[in-house]
Design a protein around this motif. Structure first.
Motif, PDB file in Angstrom:
ATOM      1  N   ALA A  52       0.939  -1.172  -0.032  1.00  0.00           N
ATOM      2  CA  ALA A  52       0.013  -0.007   0.078  1.00  0.00           C
ATOM      3  C   ALA A  52       0.888   1.379  -0.068  1.00  0.00           C
ATOM      4  CB  ALA A  52      -0.836   0.075   1.136  1.00  0.00           C
ATOM      5  N   VAL A  53       0.358   2.436  -0.428  1.00  0.00           N
ATOM      6  CA  VAL A  53       0.950   3.684  -0.414  1.00  0.00           C
ATOM      7  C   VAL A  53      -0.175   4.811   0.136  1.00  0.00           C
ATOM      8  CG1 VAL A  53       2.163   5.465  -1.754  1.00  0.00           C
ATOM      9  CG2 VAL A  53       2.566   3.103  -2.352  1.00  0.00           C
ATOM     10  N   LEU A  54       0.169   5.490   1.156  1.00  0.00           N
ATOM     11  CA  LEU A  54      -0.644   6.522   1.568  1.00  0.00           C
ATOM     12  C   LEU A  54       0.036   7.921   1.177  1.00  0.00           C
ATOM     13  CD1 LEU A  54      -1.376   3.873   3.362  1.00  0.00           C
ATOM     14  CD2 LEU A  54      -2.478   5.474   4.725  1.00  0.00           C
ATOM     15  N   ASP A  55      -0.179   8.807   0.324  1.00  0.00           N
ATOM     16  CA  ASP A  55       0.363   9.916  -0.093  1.00  0.00           C
ATOM     17  C   ASP A  55      -0.240  11.146   0.339  1.00  0.00           C
ATOM     18  OD1 ASP A  55       1.776  11.701  -1.394  1.00  0.00           O
ATOM     19  OD2 ASP A  55       2.109  10.682  -3.251  1.00  0.00           O
ATOM     20  N   THR A  96      -4.312   7.219  -1.929  1.00  0.00           N
ATOM     21  CA  THR A  96      -4.262   5.961  -1.237  1.00  0.00           C
ATOM     22  C   THR A  96      -4.386   5.027  -2.532  1.00  0.00           C
ATOM     23  OG1 THR A  96      -5.383   6.727   0.638  1.00  0.00           O
ATOM     24  CG2 THR A  96      -5.187   4.222   0.330  1.00  0.00           C
ATOM     25  N   ALA A  97      -3.339   4.099  -2.479  1.00  0.00           N
ATOM     26  CA  ALA A  97      -3.470   2.864  -3.372  1.00  0.00           C
ATOM     27  C   ALA A  97      -2.908   1.471  -2.533  1.00  0.00           C
ATOM     28  CB  ALA A  97      -2.138   3.198  -4.391  1.00  0.00           C
ATOM     29  N   ILE A  98      -3.925   0.481  -2.788  1.00  0.00           N
ATOM     30  CA  ILE A  98      -3.902  -0.529  -2.064  1.00  0.00           C
ATOM     31  C   ILE A  98      -3.744  -1.778  -3.128  1.00  0.00           C
ATOM     32  CG2 ILE A  98      -4.590  -2.254  -0.330  1.00  0.00           C
ATOM     33  CD1 ILE A  98      -5.923   0.407   1.104  1.00  0.00           C
ATOM     34  N   GLY A 106      -8.108   5.519  -3.885  1.00  0.00           N
ATOM     35  CA  GLY A 106      -9.006   6.393  -3.248  1.00  0.00           C
ATOM     36  C   GLY A 106      -8.319   7.767  -3.189  1.00  0.00           C
ATOM     37  N   ASP A 107      -9.042   8.794  -3.636  1.00  0.00           N
ATOM     38  CA  ASP A 107      -8.617  10.290  -3.511  1.00  0.00           C
ATOM     39  C   ASP A 107      -9.339  10.693  -2.191  1.00  0.00           C
ATOM     40  OD1 ASP A 107      -6.930   9.736  -5.525  1.00  0.00           O
ATOM     41  OD2 ASP A 107      -8.599  10.824  -7.087  1.00  0.00           O
ATOM     42  N   SER A 123     -15.795   9.332   6.638  1.00  0.00           N
ATOM     43  CA  SER A 123     -16.901   8.554   6.314  1.00  0.00           C
ATOM     44  C   SER A 123     -17.431   8.819   4.640  1.00  0.00           C
ATOM     45  CB  SER A 123     -18.209   9.414   6.971  1.00  0.00           C
ATOM     46  OG  SER A 123     -18.431  10.720   6.840  1.00  0.00           O
ATOM     47  N   THR A 124     -16.749   9.635   3.776  1.00  0.00           N
ATOM     48  CA  THR A 124     -17.009   9.687   2.405  1.00  0.00           C
ATOM     49  C   THR A 124     -16.004   8.898   1.427  1.00  0.00           C
ATOM     50  OG1 THR A 124     -15.970  11.650   2.265  1.00  0.00           O
ATOM     51  CG2 THR A 124     -18.086  11.789   2.818  1.00  0.00           C
ATOM     52  N   TRP A 125     -14.986   8.237   2.341  1.00  0.00           N
ATOM     53  CA  TRP A 125     -13.954   7.693   1.460  1.00  0.00           C
ATOM     54  C   TRP A 125     -14.523   6.385   0.552  1.00  0.00           C
ATOM     55  CZ3 TRP A 125     -11.028   2.721   1.544  1.00  0.00           C
ATOM     56  CH2 TRP A 125     -10.104   2.836   0.794  1.00  0.00           C
ATOM     57  N   PRO A 126     -15.481   5.560   1.218  1.00  0.00           N
ATOM     58  CA  PRO A 126     -16.073   4.662   0.281  1.00  0.00           C
ATOM     59  C   PRO A 126     -16.691   5.248  -1.040  1.00  0.00           C
ATOM     60  CG  PRO A 126     -16.642   3.929   2.491  1.00  0.00           C
ATOM     61  CD  PRO A 126     -15.963   5.432   2.508  1.00  0.00           C
ATOM     62  N   ASP A 127     -17.374   6.399  -0.862  1.00  0.00           N
ATOM     63  CA  ASP A 127     -18.115   7.042  -2.411  1.00  0.00           C
ATOM     64  C   ASP A 127     -17.181   6.958  -3.224  1.00  0.00           C
ATOM     65  OD1 ASP A 127     -20.296   6.945  -0.407  1.00  0.00           O
ATOM     66  OD2 ASP A 127     -19.975   9.208   0.000  1.00  0.00           O
ATOM     67  N   ARG A 128     -15.701   7.696  -2.865  1.00  0.00           N
ATOM     68  CA  ARG A 128     -14.838   7.656  -3.810  1.00  0.00           C
ATOM     69  C   ARG A 128     -13.807   6.551  -4.291  1.00  0.00           C
ATOM     70  NH1 ARG A 128     -14.221  11.634   0.209  1.00  0.00           N
ATOM     71  NH2 ARG A 128     -12.206  10.707   0.667  1.00  0.00           N
TER      72      ARG A 128
END
Length: 270
Positions: free
Chosen positions: A85-88, A96-98, A131-132, A137-142
């Motif tokens: 994973a990468v959290l930038d 975020t990339a997983i 995910g951008d 709480s809105t992360w799943p929407d993106r």
């Protein structure tokens, strides 16, 4: 940039988020903002009480407002999960990339403790997620992604395909095959994730009694919307028409599968 290795023989999953929070506070990554209540709430919904990670082995690097996990592997649900994973957080919008590979996870263990046993079988999958924006709480929407999966030796407890086929007038002789469930040898296909849905256009289900090709989606709340083309096994096909050859499959039989997966799903002839 800092680099560390983490190895833990056993970690109760309910302790995972608090420990991750302590690690984040310890290394104090500039610009890294997580909504910990959202993360902890997500894990409570996802993980059955008492489930543990075993043989956790991870490598973490951080610096310049980034966290990189080049290696992650642990045992859970009778199987193995590995990934990276990468959290930038270096740009104006966090990214975020997983990537994760799931090997022989027990679906029965994953859904244990839920109100209704929905499905069991052995899950194999590869998934790539991106995910951008902030993890809130809105992360799943993106969330967007793609991957492939296979489920072997399983059973749907809320879907009865053969029983539903028996409700079609021309196939009424299949009625006594209804069992209230759908057993299968293998399900496999590719999928895409976007707009809070997991969609596929090439899902294949193989069982002793039939083969089904499916396209459709399931949303994050568990609502199904699939169109199936079913091909009956030759021995069952001949019960419909004795004129069929010994190796002939009756089909395609179109079906529409809709409903919420935790309830009994409605199946109609399309």
């Amino acid at each position: 940039r800092w680099l560390t290795n983490v190895q833990v023989p056993k970690l109760n999953l309910k302790d995972f988020a608090p420990r991750l929070r302590k690690l984040n506070e310890a290394i104090q990554i500039e610009g890294m903002n997580l909504d910990w209540k959202v993360l902890e709430g997500f894990l409570v919904k996802l993980i059955p009480e008492g489930e543990s990670l075993e043989e956790l082995d991870a490598q973490l690097a951080w610096g310049n407002q980034k966290v990189i996990v080049p290696r992650l592997r642990f045992n859970v649900y009778n199987g193995t999960v590995s990934g990276r994973a990468v959290l930038d957080h270096s740009g104006s919008v966090p990214v975020t990339a997983i990537e994760a590979e799931l090997e022989r996870l027990s679906l029965a263990r994953i859904v244990s403790g839920r109100q209704k046993q929905v499905v069991d079988g052995n899950l194999f999958a590869f998934v790539s997620l991106a995910g951008d924006g902030p993890f809130d709480s809105t992360w799943p929407d993106r969330l967007k992604g793609n991957g492939s999966l296979s489920i072997t030796n399983g059973e749907f407890h809320t879907i009865d395909l053969l029983g539903s086929l028996g409700q079609i007038a021309e196939l009424s002789s299949l009625g006594h095959f209804g069992s209230g469930v759908t057993r299968f040898d293998d399900i496999r296909g590719d999928f895409q994730i976007e707009n809070r849905k997991v969609a596929t256009d090439n899902l294949v289900l193989v069982s002793e009694d039939f083969r089904a090709e499916a396209a459709g989606d399931i949303d994050f709340e568990g609502s199904l919307n699939f169109r199936l083309s079913v091909y009956l096994a030759p021995n069952i096909s001949r019960k419909i028409s004795s004129r069929l050859g010994e190796n002939t499959r009756l089909g395609p039989i179109p079906l529409l599968v809709v409903g919420v997966i935790v309830a009994f799903v409605r199946i109609n002839g399309a």
